[in-house]
Scaffold this motif. Structure first.
Motif, mmCIF file in Angstrom:
data_model
loop_
_atom_site.group_PDB
_atom_site.id
_atom_site.type_symbol
_atom_site.label_atom_id
_atom_site.label_comp_id
_atom_site.label_asym_id
_atom_site.label_seq_id
_atom_site.Cartn_x
_atom_site.Cartn_y
_atom_site.Cartn_z
ATOM 1 N N PRO A 33 0.802 -1.224 0.000
ATOM 2 C CA PRO A 33 0.000 0.000 0.000
ATOM 3 C C PRO A 33 0.838 1.280 0.000
ATOM 4 O O PRO A 33 0.470 2.259 -0.660
ATOM 5 N N VAL A 34 1.939 1.299 0.712
ATOM 6 C CA VAL A 34 2.767 2.515 0.756
ATOM 7 C C VAL A 34 3.360 2.777 -0.621
ATOM 8 O O VAL A 34 3.335 3.905 -1.119
ATOM 9 N N LYS A 35 3.864 1.745 -1.233
ATOM 10 C CA LYS A 35 4.430 1.893 -2.587
ATOM 11 C C LYS A 35 3.371 2.408 -3.553
ATOM 12 O O LYS A 35 3.627 3.314 -4.348
ATOM 13 N N HIS A 36 2.171 1.855 -3.481
ATOM 14 C CA HIS A 36 1.114 2.260 -4.408
ATOM 15 C C HIS A 36 0.667 3.700 -4.181
ATOM 16 O O HIS A 36 0.413 4.420 -5.145
ATOM 17 N N ARG A 37 0.578 4.116 -2.934
ATOM 18 C CA ARG A 37 0.169 5.512 -2.721
ATOM 19 C C ARG A 37 1.273 6.469 -3.150
ATOM 20 O O ARG A 37 0.989 7.528 -3.711
ATOM 21 N N GLN A 38 2.537 6.107 -2.930
ATOM 22 C CA GLN A 38 3.633 6.961 -3.390
ATOM 23 C C GLN A 38 3.633 7.055 -4.915
ATOM 24 O O GLN A 38 3.821 8.136 -5.479
ATOM 25 N N GLU A 39 3.412 5.944 -5.588
ATOM 26 C CA GLU A 39 3.334 5.955 -7.050
ATOM 27 C C GLU A 39 2.155 6.796 -7.529
ATOM 28 O O GLU A 39 2.261 7.516 -8.528
ATOM 29 N N ALA A 40 1.030 6.722 -6.828
ATOM 30 C CA ALA A 40 -0.146 7.502 -7.217
ATOM 31 C C ALA A 40 0.136 9.001 -7.089
ATOM 32 O O ALA A 40 -0.249 9.784 -7.976
ATOM 33 N N PHE A 41 0.812 9.395 -6.022
ATOM 34 C CA PHE A 41 1.148 10.813 -5.874
ATOM 35 C C PHE A 41 2.142 11.266 -6.949
ATOM 36 O O PHE A 41 2.042 12.379 -7.467
ATOM 37 N N LYS A 42 3.075 10.402 -7.298
ATOM 38 C CA LYS A 42 4.025 10.746 -8.372
ATOM 39 C C LYS A 42 3.301 10.897 -9.702
ATOM 40 O O LYS A 42 3.621 11.780 -10.501
ATOM 41 N N GLU A 43 2.322 10.056 -9.930
ATOM 42 C CA GLU A 43 1.542 10.144 -11.167
ATOM 43 C C GLU A 43 0.750 11.452 -11.201
ATOM 44 O O GLU A 43 0.667 12.110 -12.241
ATOM 45 N N ILE A 44 0.190 11.841 -10.086
ATOM 46 C CA ILE A 44 -0.514 13.125 -9.984
ATOM 47 C C ILE A 44 0.444 14.259 -10.322
ATOM 48 O O ILE A 44 0.112 15.175 -11.078
ATOM 49 N N LEU A 45 1.632 14.188 -9.769
ATOM 50 C CA LEU A 45 2.625 15.238 -9.989
ATOM 51 C C LEU A 45 3.010 15.364 -11.461
ATOM 52 O O LEU A 45 3.268 16.464 -11.946
ATOM 53 N N ARG A 46 3.008 14.243 -12.186
ATOM 54 C CA ARG A 46 3.369 14.286 -13.608
ATOM 55 C C ARG A 46 2.377 15.102 -14.432
ATOM 56 O O ARG A 46 2.716 15.561 -15.518
ATOM 57 N N ASP A 47 1.169 15.271 -13.963
ATOM 58 C CA ASP A 47 0.222 16.155 -14.656
ATOM 59 C C ASP A 47 0.139 17.521 -14.009
ATOM 60 O O ASP A 47 -0.121 18.514 -14.677
ATOM 61 N N PHE A 48 0.382 17.593 -12.723
ATOM 62 C CA PHE A 48 0.276 18.875 -12.024
ATOM 63 C C PHE A 48 1.433 19.817 -12.376
ATOM 64 O O PHE A 48 1.224 21.000 -12.639
ATOM 65 N N GLU A 49 2.624 19.285 -12.387
ATOM 66 C CA GLU A 49 3.799 20.134 -12.610
ATOM 67 C C GLU A 49 3.826 20.800 -13.985
ATOM 68 O O GLU A 49 4.141 21.988 -14.067
#
Length: 153
Positions: free
Chosen positions: A35-51
């Motif tokens: 779960p920790v890995k998946h939530r970290q990956e999800a936040f990184k994916e969000i960042l790829r569109d936000f930035e």
């Protein structure tokens, strides 16, 4: 008379150093379901569109046709990480503070603030309204910053 150093003696210090450095790598999530890995990956994916949206706005290069798809994907991804903050997910490599779980109402309030800000950003982007896009992008940014200050190590 001292013995000349042979090749194995010369290789020992670099090999030892390499072994020690390898042990200092990132901690992996080895729990079932990761779960920790998946939530970290999800936040990184969000960042790829936000930035990229932030870059457009900071550089004065707002292009509605390029901005809107990022906002749409951000909206689609915005719920993804939250399901991975379940009980028993406060362990390394998590960078979440324990108050995520000890103050769940506060954490939920920040989550809702983020989701609402993302929804408003997507609406502004779909309308191709640069002024609203700037304002709502800042609201998302502020939501992320405030949540990180409160709930992230």
């Amino acid at each position: 008379m001292p013995r000349p150093r042979t090749l194995p003696h010369r290789l020992l210090p670099p090999a030892l150093l390499a072994t020690l450095l390898a042990a200092c790598g990132p901690v992996e999530d080895t729990r079932p379901g990761q779960p920790v890995k998946h939530r970290q990956e999800a936040f990184k994916e969000i960042l790829r569109d936000f930035e990229p949206m932030g870059v457009m706005l900071r550089e004065g290069d707002y292009r509605a046709e390029a901005f809107a798809p990022h906002a749409e994907r951000l909206l689609a991804l915005s719920e993804r990480p939250w399901g991975y903050f379940g009980p028993d997910t406060d362990y390394p490599p998590s960078r979440s503070k324990g108050i995520v779980w000890s103050r769940p109402d506060d954490f939920e309030r920040e989550r809702q603030r983020f989701l609402l800000a993302v929804e408003r950003l997507a609406e502004a982007a779909a309308a191709h309204d640069e002024a609203r896009a700037r304002e709502t992008y800042q609201a998302v940014y502020d939501s992320c910053r405030d949540c990180h200050r409160e709930f992230r190590k």
